[in-house]
Design a protein around this motif. Structure first.
Motif, PDB file in Angstrom:
ATOM      1  N   SER A 118       0.839  -1.238   0.070  1.00 47.00           N
ATOM      2  CA  SER A 118       0.109   0.070  -0.067  1.00 47.00           C
ATOM      3  C   SER A 118       0.814   1.169   0.027  1.00 47.00           C
ATOM      4  CB  SER A 118      -1.055   0.202   1.189  1.00 47.00           C
ATOM      5  OG  SER A 118      -1.826  -0.958   1.215  1.00 47.00           O
ATOM      6  N   ASP A 119       1.946   1.218   0.804  1.00 50.58           N
ATOM      7  CA  ASP A 119       2.832   2.336   0.852  1.00 50.58           C
ATOM      8  C   ASP A 119       3.403   2.526  -0.663  1.00 50.58           C
ATOM      9  OD1 ASP A 119       2.152   2.645   3.406  1.00 50.58           O
ATOM     10  OD2 ASP A 119       4.123   1.753   4.074  1.00 50.58           O
ATOM     11  N   ILE A 120       3.999   1.676  -1.276  1.00 44.94           N
ATOM     12  CA  ILE A 120       4.396   1.851  -2.637  1.00 44.94           C
ATOM     13  C   ILE A 120       3.377   2.368  -3.482  1.00 44.94           C
ATOM     14  CG2 ILE A 120       5.397   0.536  -4.580  1.00 44.94           C
ATOM     15  CD1 ILE A 120       6.840  -1.296  -2.512  1.00 44.94           C
ATOM     16  N   ARG A 121       2.030   1.791  -3.682  1.00 45.54           N
ATOM     17  CA  ARG A 121       1.103   2.271  -4.342  1.00 45.54           C
ATOM     18  C   ARG A 121       0.834   3.965  -4.068  1.00 45.54           C
ATOM     19  NH1 ARG A 121      -2.751  -2.858  -3.806  1.00 45.54           N
ATOM     20  NH2 ARG A 121      -1.709  -4.091  -5.487  1.00 45.54           N
ATOM     21  N   GLU A 122       0.856   4.108  -2.782  1.00 42.28           N
ATOM     22  CA  GLU A 122       0.678   5.641  -2.353  1.00 42.28           C
ATOM     23  C   GLU A 122       1.873   6.416  -2.851  1.00 42.28           C
ATOM     24  OE1 GLU A 122      -0.275   9.155  -1.175  1.00 42.28           O
ATOM     25  OE2 GLU A 122      -1.674   7.488  -1.176  1.00 42.28           O
ATOM     26  N   TYR A 123       3.101   6.133  -2.828  1.00 43.34           N
ATOM     27  CA  TYR A 123       3.955   6.913  -3.657  1.00 43.34           C
ATOM     28  C   TYR A 123       3.867   6.894  -5.160  1.00 43.34           C
ATOM     29  CZ  TYR A 123       6.631   7.334   0.905  1.00 43.34           C
ATOM     30  OH  TYR A 123       7.254   7.737   2.089  1.00 43.34           O
ATOM     31  N   ASP A 124       3.765   5.766  -5.549  1.00 41.58           N
ATOM     32  CA  ASP A 124       3.516   5.829  -6.930  1.00 41.58           C
ATOM     33  C   ASP A 124       2.191   6.351  -7.564  1.00 41.58           C
ATOM     34  OD1 ASP A 124       3.996   4.554  -9.793  1.00 41.58           O
ATOM     35  OD2 ASP A 124       3.038   2.830  -9.609  1.00 41.58           O
ATOM     36  N   TRP A 125       1.080   5.926  -7.105  1.00 41.50           N
ATOM     37  CA  TRP A 125      -0.072   6.561  -7.717  1.00 41.50           C
ATOM     38  C   TRP A 125      -0.479   7.861  -7.219  1.00 41.50           C
ATOM     39  CZ3 TRP A 125      -2.943   1.459  -6.921  1.00 41.50           C
ATOM     40  CH2 TRP A 125      -2.478   0.409  -7.896  1.00 41.50           C
ATOM     41  N   GLY A 126      -0.422   8.000  -5.724  1.00 39.24           N
ATOM     42  CA  GLY A 126      -0.803   8.911  -4.991  1.00 39.24           C
ATOM     43  C   GLY A 126      -0.095  10.102  -5.225  1.00 39.24           C
ATOM     44  N   GLN A 127       1.327  10.243  -5.019  1.00 38.40           N
ATOM     45  CA  GLN A 127       2.249  11.074  -5.190  1.00 38.40           C
ATOM     46  C   GLN A 127       3.009  11.075  -6.493  1.00 38.40           C
ATOM     47  OE1 GLN A 127       4.809  11.401  -1.614  1.00 38.40           O
ATOM     48  NE2 GLN A 127       3.105  10.593  -0.296  1.00 38.40           N
ATOM     49  N   GLU A 136      11.842   2.384  -3.656  1.00 39.37           N
ATOM     50  CA  GLU A 136      12.885   2.745  -2.750  1.00 39.37           C
ATOM     51  C   GLU A 136      12.707   3.538  -1.770  1.00 39.37           C
ATOM     52  OE1 GLU A 136      15.778   4.608  -5.415  1.00 39.37           O
ATOM     53  OE2 GLU A 136      16.034   2.301  -6.449  1.00 39.37           O
ATOM     54  N   GLN A 137      11.520   4.414  -1.761  1.00 38.28           N
ATOM     55  CA  GLN A 137      11.089   5.451  -1.005  1.00 38.28           C
ATOM     56  C   GLN A 137      10.309   4.683   0.067  1.00 38.28           C
ATOM     57  OE1 GLN A 137      11.490   8.701  -0.442  1.00 38.28           O
ATOM     58  NE2 GLN A 137      10.663   8.566   1.169  1.00 38.28           N
ATOM     59  N   ALA A 138       9.503   3.672  -0.098  1.00 38.57           N
ATOM     60  CA  ALA A 138       8.607   2.810   0.712  1.00 38.57           C
ATOM     61  C   ALA A 138       9.483   1.934   1.528  1.00 38.57           C
ATOM     62  CB  ALA A 138       7.605   2.053  -0.035  1.00 38.57           C
ATOM     63  N   MET A 139      10.551   1.262   0.795  1.00 41.65           N
ATOM     64  CA  MET A 139      11.399   0.599   1.609  1.00 41.65           C
ATOM     65  C   MET A 139      12.402   1.366   2.497  1.00 41.65           C
ATOM     66  SD  MET A 139      12.452  -1.914  -1.674  1.00 41.65           S
ATOM     67  CE  MET A 139      13.752  -2.848  -0.690  1.00 41.65           C
ATOM     68  N   GLY A 140      12.775   2.628   2.245  1.00 37.21           N
ATOM     69  CA  GLY A 140      13.340   3.227   2.942  1.00 37.21           C
ATOM     70  C   GLY A 140      12.647   3.769   4.493  1.00 37.21           C
ATOM     71  N   ASP A 141      11.389   3.664   4.389  1.00 39.77           N
ATOM     72  CA  ASP A 141      10.486   3.979   5.490  1.00 39.77           C
ATOM     73  C   ASP A 141      10.520   3.048   6.639  1.00 39.77           C
ATOM     74  OD1 ASP A 141       9.843   6.284   4.049  1.00 39.77           O
ATOM     75  OD2 ASP A 141       7.651   5.618   3.495  1.00 39.77           O
ATOM     76  N   PHE A 142      10.955   2.094   6.200  1.00 40.45           N
ATOM     77  CA  PHE A 142      11.130   0.698   7.331  1.00 40.45           C
ATOM     78  C   PHE A 142      12.499   0.279   7.524  1.00 40.45           C
ATOM     79  CE2 PHE A 142       6.943   0.745   5.065  1.00 40.45           C
ATOM     80  CZ  PHE A 142       6.185   0.548   6.306  1.00 40.45           C
ATOM     81  N   ASN A 143      12.771  -0.516   8.590  1.00 47.37           N
ATOM     82  CA  ASN A 143      13.965  -0.956   8.800  1.00 47.37           C
ATOM     83  C   ASN A 143      13.573  -2.593   8.341  1.00 47.37           C
ATOM     84  OD1 ASN A 143      15.224   1.129  10.170  1.00 47.37           O
ATOM     85  ND2 ASN A 143      14.262   0.484  11.963  1.00 47.37           N
ATOM     86  N   ILE A 144      14.594  -3.165   7.435  1.00 44.83           N
ATOM     87  CA  ILE A 144      14.304  -4.590   7.309  1.00 44.83           C
ATOM     88  C   ILE A 144      14.772  -5.383   8.157  1.00 44.83           C
ATOM     89  CG2 ILE A 144      15.359  -6.150   5.409  1.00 44.83           C
ATOM     90  CD1 ILE A 144      16.010  -3.746   3.731  1.00 44.83           C
ATOM     91  N   ASN A 145      13.756  -6.216   8.347  1.00 45.25           N
ATOM     92  CA  ASN A 145      14.082  -7.576   9.202  1.00 45.25           C
ATOM     93  C   ASN A 145      14.474  -8.571   8.550  1.00 45.25           C
ATOM     94  OD1 ASN A 145      13.942  -9.314  11.313  1.00 45.25           O
ATOM     95  ND2 ASN A 145      11.521  -9.434  11.258  1.00 45.25           N
TER      96      ASN A 145
END
Length: 163
Positions: A118-127, A136-145
């Protein structure tokens, strides 16, 4: 009991090393499938090569000679979706992947700790970001486990398909 756990852990480590080794020496196509839809669709994809690393691609713009897209491989070719994906990659990008790595929604959420799709879709479609930048932006919002990756491989949420 401790010996059995050590053996299981050793087997898991060997499997991960072998899969990583095969992936490192091969062209790999990494696809994120949205399993919340009736027929899964490929929402995000990246080509990975040893020399270039990850190159994000848009599945809707990746197609074969018949015009079928990477987004719809499960719908268009349900009997051989990963062969179809390899054909599409060869036709569009002149790259023939030797392995297709699938990551489903459950794996993405375990690894990135949120609703990454959903975050990727928001950055892609929404913004209006480019798909690669949105990922890359959405992945950067989280710490990878990273510890979730072996678990996801064992549960099948991340799967390797050799072509």
């Amino acid at each position: 009991m401790k010996t059995a756990l050590k053996l299981i852990f050793a087997i898991i480590v060997v499997i991960i090393i072998v899969l990583a080794g095969l992936t490192v020496t091969s062209n790999a196509l990494v696809i994120a499938t949205d399993t919340t839809e009736g027929t899964p669709g490929v929402d995000m994809a990246a080509v990975w090569t040893l020399s270039d690393g990850f190159e994000w691609i848009y599945p809707g713009s990746s197609l074969n000679a018949e015009g079928q897209t990477l987004h719809n491989i499960y719908l268009d070719d349900p009997d051989r979706p990963y062969d179809a994906a390899a054909d599409i990659m060869e036709y569009t990008y002149n790259i023939r992947p030797n392995v297709v790595v699938t990551v489903n929604n459950a794996a993405a959420e375990k690894i990135f700790g949120g609703d990454i799709v959903s975050d990727i879709r928001e950055y892609d479609w929404g913004q209006g970001y480019d798909r690669g930048v949105a990922v890359e932006q959405a992945m950067g919002d989280f710490n990878i486990n990273y510890l979730a990756i072996p678990e996801c491989i064992l549960t099948g949420d991340i799967a390797f398909h050799f072509i």
